[in-house]
Design a protein around this motif. Structure first.
Motif, PDB file in Angstrom:
ATOM      1  N   ASP A  75      37.827  10.493   5.129  1.00  0.00           N
ATOM      2  CA  ASP A  75      38.611  11.360   5.956  1.00  0.00           C
ATOM      3  C   ASP A  75      38.277  12.921   5.429  1.00  0.00           C
ATOM      4  N   SER A  76      36.668  13.604   5.824  1.00  0.00           N
ATOM      5  CA  SER A  76      36.708  15.351   5.068  1.00  0.00           C
ATOM      6  C   SER A  76      37.655  15.848   5.581  1.00  0.00           C
ATOM      7  N   SER A  77      38.686  15.245   6.927  1.00  0.00           N
ATOM      8  CA  SER A  77      39.739  16.290   7.134  1.00  0.00           C
ATOM      9  C   SER A  77      41.164  16.233   6.410  1.00  0.00           C
ATOM     10  N   ILE A  78      40.695  15.480   5.237  1.00  0.00           N
ATOM     11  CA  ILE A  78      42.668  15.058   4.469  1.00  0.00           C
ATOM     12  C   ILE A  78      42.298  15.101   3.353  1.00  0.00           C
ATOM     13  N   ALA A  79      43.050  15.519   2.338  1.00  0.00           N
ATOM     14  CA  ALA A  79      43.145  15.345   0.514  1.00  0.00           C
ATOM     15  C   ALA A  79      43.992  14.131   0.535  1.00  0.00           C
ATOM     16  N   PHE A  80      44.059  13.538  -1.235  1.00  0.00           N
ATOM     17  CA  PHE A  80      45.272  13.515  -1.971  1.00  0.00           C
ATOM     18  C   PHE A  80      45.321  14.028  -3.034  1.00  0.00           C
ATOM     19  N   LEU A  81      46.693  13.946  -2.553  1.00  0.00           N
ATOM     20  CA  LEU A  81      47.864  15.033  -4.512  1.00  0.00           C
ATOM     21  C   LEU A  81      48.633  13.905  -4.753  1.00  0.00           C
ATOM     22  N   GLY A  82      48.455  14.158  -5.874  1.00  0.00           N
ATOM     23  CA  GLY A  82      48.189  13.109  -6.977  1.00  0.00           C
ATOM     24  C   GLY A  82      49.599  13.834  -8.057  1.00  0.00           C
ATOM     25  N   MET A  83      49.854  12.783  -9.437  1.00  0.00           N
ATOM     26  CA  MET A  83      50.066  13.355 -11.237  1.00  0.00           C
ATOM     27  C   MET A  83      50.759  14.905 -11.050  1.00  0.00           C
ATOM     28  N   LEU A  84      51.923  15.195  -9.640  1.00  0.00           N
ATOM     29  CA  LEU A  84      52.789  16.440 -10.096  1.00  0.00           C
ATOM     30  C   LEU A  84      53.734  16.084 -11.200  1.00  0.00           C
ATOM     31  N   GLU A  85      53.895  16.464 -11.892  1.00  0.00           N
ATOM     32  CA  GLU A  85      55.239  16.647 -12.761  1.00  0.00           C
ATOM     33  C   GLU A  85      55.466  18.262 -12.592  1.00  0.00           C
ATOM     34  N   TYR A  86      56.603  19.216 -12.896  1.00  0.00           N
ATOM     35  CA  TYR A  86      57.342  19.914 -13.509  1.00  0.00           C
ATOM     36  C   TYR A  86      58.784  19.791 -13.783  1.00  0.00           C
ATOM     37  N   PRO A  87      59.308  20.801 -14.617  1.00  0.00           N
ATOM     38  CA  PRO A  87      60.804  20.638 -14.663  1.00  0.00           C
ATOM     39  C   PRO A  87      61.975  20.316 -13.539  1.00  0.00           C
ATOM     40  N   GLU A  88      62.360  18.632 -13.595  1.00  0.00           N
ATOM     41  CA  GLU A  88      62.666  18.757 -11.894  1.00  0.00           C
ATOM     42  C   GLU A  88      63.949  19.988 -11.700  1.00  0.00           C
ATOM     43  N   SER A  89      64.615  20.915 -12.381  1.00  0.00           N
ATOM     44  CA  SER A  89      65.384  21.708 -12.387  1.00  0.00           C
ATOM     45  C   SER A  89      64.194  22.932 -11.458  1.00  0.00           C
ATOM     46  N   ASN A 103      46.435  26.098  -0.411  1.00  0.00           N
ATOM     47  CA  ASN A 103      45.069  27.314  -0.112  1.00  0.00           C
ATOM     48  C   ASN A 103      44.110  26.450   0.067  1.00  0.00           C
ATOM     49  N   TRP A 104      43.648  25.905  -0.945  1.00  0.00           N
ATOM     50  CA  TRP A 104      42.305  24.169  -1.324  1.00  0.00           C
ATOM     51  C   TRP A 104      41.886  24.212  -0.043  1.00  0.00           C
ATOM     52  N   CYS A 105      43.003  23.184   0.791  1.00  0.00           N
ATOM     53  CA  CYS A 105      42.588  22.699   1.342  1.00  0.00           C
ATOM     54  C   CYS A 105      42.084  23.252   3.141  1.00  0.00           C
ATOM     55  N   ILE A 106      42.965  24.224   3.032  1.00  0.00           N
ATOM     56  CA  ILE A 106      42.696  25.764   3.556  1.00  0.00           C
ATOM     57  C   ILE A 106      41.562  25.830   3.784  1.00  0.00           C
ATOM     58  N   GLU A 107      40.974  26.255   2.758  1.00  0.00           N
ATOM     59  CA  GLU A 107      39.796  26.350   2.522  1.00  0.00           C
ATOM     60  C   GLU A 107      38.617  25.883   2.319  1.00  0.00           C
ATOM     61  N   ARG A 108      38.621  24.424   2.262  1.00  0.00           N
ATOM     62  CA  ARG A 108      37.958  23.446   3.181  1.00  0.00           C
ATOM     63  C   ARG A 108      37.985  22.954   4.276  1.00  0.00           C
ATOM     64  N   ALA A 109      39.165  23.398   5.599  1.00  0.00           N
ATOM     65  CA  ALA A 109      39.300  22.936   7.001  1.00  0.00           C
ATOM     66  C   ALA A 109      39.601  21.461   6.894  1.00  0.00           C
ATOM     67  N   LYS A 110      40.427  21.134   5.638  1.00  0.00           N
ATOM     68  CA  LYS A 110      41.637  19.938   5.580  1.00  0.00           C
ATOM     69  C   LYS A 110      42.778  20.697   6.335  1.00  0.00           C
ATOM     70  N   THR A 111      42.924  19.146   6.624  1.00  0.00           N
ATOM     71  CA  THR A 111      44.657  19.283   7.877  1.00  0.00           C
ATOM     72  C   THR A 111      45.767  18.808   7.621  1.00  0.00           C
ATOM     73  N   LYS A 112      45.208  18.027   6.697  1.00  0.00           N
ATOM     74  CA  LYS A 112      46.310  17.365   6.070  1.00  0.00           C
ATOM     75  C   LYS A 112      46.703  16.705   4.505  1.00  0.00           C
ATOM     76  N   ILE A 113      47.728  16.774   4.232  1.00  0.00           N
ATOM     77  CA  ILE A 113      47.863  15.884   2.698  1.00  0.00           C
ATOM     78  C   ILE A 113      48.512  15.556   2.509  1.00  0.00           C
ATOM     79  N   PHE A 114      48.169  14.165   1.895  1.00  0.00           N
ATOM     80  CA  PHE A 114      48.937  13.131   1.567  1.00  0.00           C
ATOM     81  C   PHE A 114      49.051  12.489  -0.400  1.00  0.00           C
TER      82      PHE A 114
END
Length: 286
Positions: A75-89, A103-114
Motif C-alpha cells: 500500500d503506497s499510503s503506508i510505511a513500516f517502522l522498525g529497528m528502533l533503539e535508544y537508551p530507554e530513559s 516528516n519522511w512520510c509527509i514528504e511521500r504522501a503516506k498517511t499511516k505508519i505501522f
C-alpha cells in the motif's frame, strides 16, 4: 545531538554496519537478550532495493539511537517502522526519531505508519507489552519504555497477539490424540522438515505464500529473498520437532515449526493450505 541519514551517507556499507550495532553498545551490560547485528545487516542487504531511510543519532561522538523506515508495495499510503533503539530513559531521542519518520512520510504522501516491523518480512514485528522472567529467543525484548514512548508520541495499538503457556504438554497431547488417529486412518502421513531435502525450500516457500497471503498487511517476497532471510536464520536451528503433514498422495499440506528453548517446546508457526483447513489436520500436527 546530530541526526545522520542513510540517504546522505557517502559510505553506505559502513553506515549499515554502524546502524546494525547500535543496540549492542547501548545494552551490552543489561540482561536484555540482543538480536545479532548480523541479522540487521543481512535483512538490509537482501532488501537493498526497498525504498527506505535509516536514521542514526550521534551524541558526544557516539551513536546512541537509530530507526529504519520503509515503503511497502502492499500500500503506497503506508510505511513500516522498525529497528528502533535508544537508551530507554531518553524519550527525547525517541521523539526526535519519530518526528524524522513523520516528516519522511509527509514528504511521500503516506498517511499511516505501522511498526515495529523490520522492513517487509515480519520477523521482528511486535513489541512485548509485559516483562517475563524467562527470556525466550523468539520473543521481542524491548524495554517497556519503547511502548510507552510510542503511545505518548501518538501511536495506538493496532493488532494484539497472545503467547500461551501450557505447564504440562500432556494436556495438549490428550486433546489432540484423536485428531492424529483420524488422519492416520485416512492415509495422511508426516515427515520432518529437512533443509537438505531436495526442493525443501521451494516447498516451504510455496506453502507460506499460499497460506499467509490472506494475512494482515501481507506482502510477497521472492523465493530468493525468502531463502536469504527466513531460511538463512534457520540454518543452525534444531528441526527435529518440526513436521510436514502429507496427504494420501504424499503432497505437503502444511507444517508445524517448533523447537526447544530453555526447556520449553516452542510452537512458533503452524500453517495449512486453505483447502486443508477444518479437517483437524492442525490438531494432528500438534
Amino acid at each position: 545531538m546530530k541526526i545522520h541519514k542513510y540517504s546522505e551517507a557517502t559510505n553506505k556499507e559502513l553506515f549499515i554496519q554502524v546502524f546494525s550495532h547500535v543496540h549492542v553498545s547501548l545494552y551490552a551490560h543489561s540482561s536484555r537478550p540482543l538480536t545479532s547485528p548480523q541479522y540487521f545487516e543481512q535483512v538490509l542487504k537482501v532488501f537493498h532495493h526497498v525504498e527506505k531511510e535509516l536514521f542514526l543519532i550521534e551524541e558526544n561522538g557516539k551513536y546512541i539511537a537509530r530507526l529504519c523506515l520503509n515503503s511497502t508495495q502492499h500500500d503506497s499510503s503506508i510505511a513500516f517502522l522498525g529497528m528502533l533503539e535508544y537508551p530507554e530513559s531518553r524519550q527525547d531521542l525517541c521523539f526526535a526519531l519519530l518526528n524524522q519518520a513523520k516528516n519522511w512520510c509527509i514528504e511521500r504522501a503516506k498517511t499511516k505508519i505501522f511498526g515495529p516491523i523490520d522492513l517487509n518480512i515480519w520477523m521482528n514485528n511486535r513489541f512485548s507489552l509485559e516483562d517475563h522472567n524467562t527470556k525466550f529467543s523468539w520473543e521481542p525484548h524491548n524495554p517497556i519504555n519503547y511502548v510507552e514512548d510510542c503511545l505518548r508520541f501518538g501511536f495506538k495499538m493496532d493488532q494484539g497477539y497472545l503467547s500461551c503457556l501450557y505447564n504440562d504438554s500432556h494436556e495438549s497431547l490428550e486433546r489432540t490424540k484423536d485428531a492424529y488417529a483420524k488422519v492416520i486412518a485416512q492415509g495422511y502421513s508426516f515427515r520432518q522438515l529437512d533443509l537438505k531435502h531436495p526442493k525443501e525450500i521451494d516447498t516451504l516457500y510455496n506453502l507460506n505464500t499460499a497460506s499467509f497471503s490472506e494475512n494482515y498487511l501481507y506482502e510477497d517476497i521472492s523465493r530468493l529473498e525468502y531463502e536469504q532471510t527466513h531460511i538463512h536464520f534457520l540454518k543452525n536451528t534444531d528441526l527435529r520437532y518440526s513436521f510436514f503433514i502429507l496427504d494420501q498422495f504424499h503432497r505437503e499440506l502444511g507444517y508445524i515449526f517448533s523447537f526447544l528453548d530453555k526447556g520449553h517446546l516452542i510452537i512458533k508457526s503452524l500453517l495449512l493450505l486453505p483447502e486443508a483447513r477444518g479437517s483437524r489436520v492442525s490438531s494432528a500436527l500438534l
